[in-house]
Motif scaffolding. Structure first.
Motif, PDB file in Angstrom:
ATOM      1  N   GLU A 182       0.835  -1.210   0.000  1.00 46.70           N
ATOM      2  CA  GLU A 182       0.000   0.000   0.000  1.00 46.70           C
ATOM      3  C   GLU A 182       0.872   1.263   0.000  1.00 46.70           C
ATOM      4  O   GLU A 182       0.546   2.248  -0.664  1.00 46.70           O
ATOM      5  CB  GLU A 182      -0.926   0.013   1.220  1.00 46.70           C
ATOM      6  N   LYS A 241       0.973   4.443  -2.660  1.00 46.18           N
ATOM      7  CA  LYS A 241       0.871   5.844  -2.234  1.00 46.18           C
ATOM      8  C   LYS A 241       2.055   6.679  -2.725  1.00 46.18           C
ATOM      9  O   LYS A 241       1.909   7.866  -2.999  1.00 46.18           O
ATOM     10  CB  LYS A 241       0.784   5.932  -0.705  1.00 46.18           C
ATOM     11  N   CYS A 245       2.878   8.712  -6.681  1.00 43.80           N
ATOM     12  CA  CYS A 245       2.666  10.114  -7.066  1.00 43.80           C
ATOM     13  C   CYS A 245       3.960  10.925  -6.963  1.00 43.80           C
ATOM     14  O   CYS A 245       4.084  11.988  -7.554  1.00 43.80           O
ATOM     15  CB  CYS A 245       1.546  10.751  -6.239  1.00 43.80           C
TER      16      CYS A 245
END
Length: 172
Positions: A35, A39, A42
């Motif tokens: 996860e 994240k 970006c």
């Protein structure tokens, strides 16, 4: 084999987040490592495993060869050494299966560059005796060149595991 540290060549521009920072972020954000990787995309950060690193090295080798005025032999030999360093940094049973889309060009006995997964190992590679006896004299274009043609490390026994992993065969 014993585990070694892998150092990226200077012509590979990948940067890594320290494992300590990753652990802190996982703990602070209360997310899994997977996860966290999602994240961080970006920020143009990517999760690199062994296969992705090998693919990144191969892609960079090919980019270097396409550059005007580049010496293909130097770029490909340096690239093979980088792949060997990555491969040698992982303990034998931890080496993942090669990704089907990883096709690396290797030097043939007759001086051409062909995909390793289309080639055979003959002499001086330890497992190459059978293919050498069957085809060695008749088809040098089907055999990967001796490590003596790859500059630094000339020990065929140390190159064979990587070349086999890249798809080179020792049987028909």
């Amino acid at each position: 084999g014993s585990q070694q540290t892998f150092a990226l060549p200077e012509w590979i521009t990948l940067r890594f987040v320290s494992p300590e920072l990753v652990d802190l972020l996982v703990e602070e954000l209360k997310v899994s490592r997977k996860e966290l990787a999602v994240k961080l995309r970006c920020l143009n950060l990517h999760d690199y495993d062994f296969g992705e690193l090998a693919s990144a090295i191969n892609a960079r080798i090919n980019e270097r060869c396409r550059k005007e005025g580049s010496d293909e032999r130097v770029a490909r030999v340096e690239g093979l050494h980088a792949l060997k360093s990555l491969f040698d940094s992982v303990a034998g049973d931890a080496i993942p299966k090669r990704r089907a889309d990883l096709r690396v060009l290797v030097l043939t006995r007759n001086g051409e560059w062909k995909h390793a997964d289309e080639m055979y190992l003959g002499d001086p590679y330890p497992g190459g005796g059978l293919m050498e006896a069957l085809l060695g004299a008749l088809h040098p274009e089907k055999f990967i060149a001796s490590p003596a043609d790859l500059d630094r490390d000339r020990d065929a026994a140390r190159w064979e595991p990587l070349l086999r992993w890249l798809g080179a065969e020792v049987t028909p």
